[in-house]
Design a protein around this motif. Structure first.
Motif, PDB file in Angstrom:
ATOM      1  N   LEU A   1       0.740  -1.224   0.026  1.00  0.00           N
ATOM      2  CA  LEU A   1       0.133  -0.009  -0.030  1.00  0.00           C
ATOM      3  C   LEU A   1       0.977   1.181   0.207  1.00  0.00           C
ATOM      4  CD1 LEU A   1      -2.746  -1.128   2.646  1.00  0.00           C
ATOM      5  CD2 LEU A   1      -2.767  -1.043   0.100  1.00  0.00           C
ATOM      6  N   GLU A   2       1.832   1.181   0.754  1.00  0.00           N
ATOM      7  CA  GLU A   2       2.677   2.383   0.625  1.00  0.00           C
ATOM      8  C   GLU A   2       3.411   2.708  -0.360  1.00  0.00           C
ATOM      9  OE1 GLU A   2       5.386   1.719   4.338  1.00  0.00           O
ATOM     10  OE2 GLU A   2       3.976   2.228   5.499  1.00  0.00           O
ATOM     11  N   GLU A   3       3.875   1.772  -1.092  1.00  0.00           N
ATOM     12  CA  GLU A   3       4.324   1.871  -2.446  1.00  0.00           C
ATOM     13  C   GLU A   3       3.531   2.623  -3.538  1.00  0.00           C
ATOM     14  OE1 GLU A   3       5.668  -1.980  -3.935  1.00  0.00           O
ATOM     15  OE2 GLU A   3       7.103  -2.158  -2.527  1.00  0.00           O
ATOM     16  N   ARG A   4       1.991   2.535  -3.180  1.00  0.00           N
ATOM     17  CA  ARG A   4       1.043   3.241  -3.722  1.00  0.00           C
ATOM     18  C   ARG A   4       0.781   4.718  -3.386  1.00  0.00           C
ATOM     19  NH1 ARG A   4      -0.956  -0.108  -7.709  1.00  0.00           N
ATOM     20  NH2 ARG A   4      -0.266  -2.407  -7.740  1.00  0.00           N
ATOM     21  N   THR A   8      -0.224   5.402   6.114  1.00  0.00           N
ATOM     22  CA  THR A   8      -1.047   5.561   7.321  1.00  0.00           C
ATOM     23  C   THR A   8      -1.629   7.117   7.402  1.00  0.00           C
ATOM     24  OG1 THR A   8       0.457   4.022   8.593  1.00  0.00           O
ATOM     25  CG2 THR A   8      -0.645   5.494   9.865  1.00  0.00           C
ATOM     26  N   THR A   9      -0.634   8.061   6.970  1.00  0.00           N
ATOM     27  CA  THR A   9      -1.231   9.239   6.979  1.00  0.00           C
ATOM     28  C   THR A   9      -2.268   9.599   6.139  1.00  0.00           C
ATOM     29  OG1 THR A   9       1.086  10.142   7.220  1.00  0.00           O
ATOM     30  CG2 THR A   9      -0.397  11.682   6.421  1.00  0.00           C
ATOM     31  N   PHE A  10      -2.313   9.095   4.748  1.00  0.00           N
ATOM     32  CA  PHE A  10      -3.502   8.888   3.719  1.00  0.00           C
ATOM     33  C   PHE A  10      -4.671   8.518   4.656  1.00  0.00           C
ATOM     34  CE2 PHE A  10      -6.277   6.860   0.843  1.00  0.00           C
ATOM     35  CZ  PHE A  10      -6.554   7.869  -0.246  1.00  0.00           C
ATOM     36  N   PHE A  11      -4.640   7.416   5.348  1.00  0.00           N
ATOM     37  CA  PHE A  11      -5.679   6.709   5.766  1.00  0.00           C
ATOM     38  C   PHE A  11      -6.206   7.444   7.011  1.00  0.00           C
ATOM     39  CE2 PHE A  11      -3.890   2.761   3.915  1.00  0.00           C
ATOM     40  CZ  PHE A  11      -4.705   2.570   2.940  1.00  0.00           C
ATOM     41  N   GLU A  12      -5.373   8.389   7.807  1.00  0.00           N
ATOM     42  CA  GLU A  12      -5.716   8.875   8.670  1.00  0.00           C
ATOM     43  C   GLU A  12      -6.824  10.334   8.317  1.00  0.00           C
ATOM     44  OE1 GLU A  12      -2.272   9.839  11.094  1.00  0.00           O
ATOM     45  OE2 GLU A  12      -2.252   7.781  11.775  1.00  0.00           O
ATOM     46  N   GLU A  13      -5.995  10.707   7.157  1.00  0.00           N
ATOM     47  CA  GLU A  13      -6.506  12.091   6.488  1.00  0.00           C
ATOM     48  C   GLU A  13      -7.964  11.934   6.076  1.00  0.00           C
ATOM     49  OE1 GLU A  13      -3.613  13.478   3.889  1.00  0.00           O
ATOM     50  OE2 GLU A  13      -2.262  14.373   5.322  1.00  0.00           O
ATOM     51  N   HIS A  14      -8.356  10.497   5.496  1.00  0.00           N
ATOM     52  CA  HIS A  14      -9.475  10.204   4.897  1.00  0.00           C
ATOM     53  C   HIS A  14     -10.381   9.790   5.905  1.00  0.00           C
ATOM     54  CE1 HIS A  14      -6.817  11.241   1.535  1.00  0.00           C
ATOM     55  NE2 HIS A  14      -8.098  11.524   0.720  1.00  0.00           N
ATOM     56  N   ASP A  92      -7.290   5.776  -8.212  1.00  0.00           N
ATOM     57  CA  ASP A  92      -6.195   6.148  -8.909  1.00  0.00           C
ATOM     58  C   ASP A  92      -4.963   5.747  -8.385  1.00  0.00           C
ATOM     59  OD1 ASP A  92      -8.126   7.522 -10.371  1.00  0.00           O
ATOM     60  OD2 ASP A  92      -7.665   9.753  -9.299  1.00  0.00           O
ATOM     61  N   ALA A  93      -4.834   5.551  -7.154  1.00  0.00           N
ATOM     62  CA  ALA A  93      -3.431   4.937  -6.556  1.00  0.00           C
ATOM     63  C   ALA A  93      -3.303   3.355  -6.857  1.00  0.00           C
ATOM     64  CB  ALA A  93      -3.386   5.417  -5.179  1.00  0.00           C
ATOM     65  N   TRP A  94      -4.354   2.783  -6.939  1.00  0.00           N
ATOM     66  CA  TRP A  94      -4.457   1.277  -7.178  1.00  0.00           C
ATOM     67  C   TRP A  94      -5.328   1.155  -8.158  1.00  0.00           C
ATOM     68  CZ3 TRP A  94      -4.935  -2.018  -2.088  1.00  0.00           C
ATOM     69  CH2 TRP A  94      -4.235  -3.374  -2.363  1.00  0.00           C
ATOM     70  N   PRO A  95      -5.184   1.191  -9.402  1.00  0.00           N
ATOM     71  CA  PRO A  95      -6.257   0.927 -10.380  1.00  0.00           C
ATOM     72  C   PRO A  95      -6.618  -0.518 -10.356  1.00  0.00           C
ATOM     73  CG  PRO A  95      -4.150   1.771 -11.394  1.00  0.00           C
ATOM     74  CD  PRO A  95      -3.972   1.627  -9.945  1.00  0.00           C
TER      75      PRO A  95
END
Length: 103
Positions: A1-4, A8-14, A92-95
């Motif tokens: 997930l991090e490679e894409r 953790t920050t993305f998930f927290e923000e969303h 978009d990050a994981w098509p």
């Protein structure tokens, strides 16, 4: 997930977080402490709220299959505790997670 970029920050923000909802594992050969395994994963199918991944663990030295699994996962909304619809940012990050249009 991090490679894409799905950190953790993305998930927290969303306000979402990934959860394994179901896993089915077939063990083919035993692994021991010190064995090096190479694990691969690919999306088998995806819907609007969940996705299924196939995973294989192989011994790094021989390539022999150690275990294979089918993992069903969802992203859970922190506020509701319910599975969240996969957002455009995730898609978009994981098509590979875009739901199939095949019948």
């Amino acid at each position: 997930l991090e490679e894409r970029g799905l950190t953790t920050t993305f998930f927290e923000e969303h306000g979402i977080f990934p959860v394994v909802a179901r896993i089915s594992i077939s063990y083919r050969r035993p692994a021991s402490i010190g064995d090096r395994l190479h694990v691969t994963a690919s999306v088998i199918r995806a819907g609007h709220r969940k996705f299924v991944m196939g995973q294989e663990a192989r011994f790094a030295e021989t390539g022999d299959l150690c275990a294979e699994a089918e993992v069903t996962a969802v992203f859970v909304d922190k506020r509701t505790g319910r599975p969240a619809v996969l957002s455009e940012e995730i898609l978009d990050a994981w098509p590979e997670l875009r739901p199939s249009t095949e019948a």
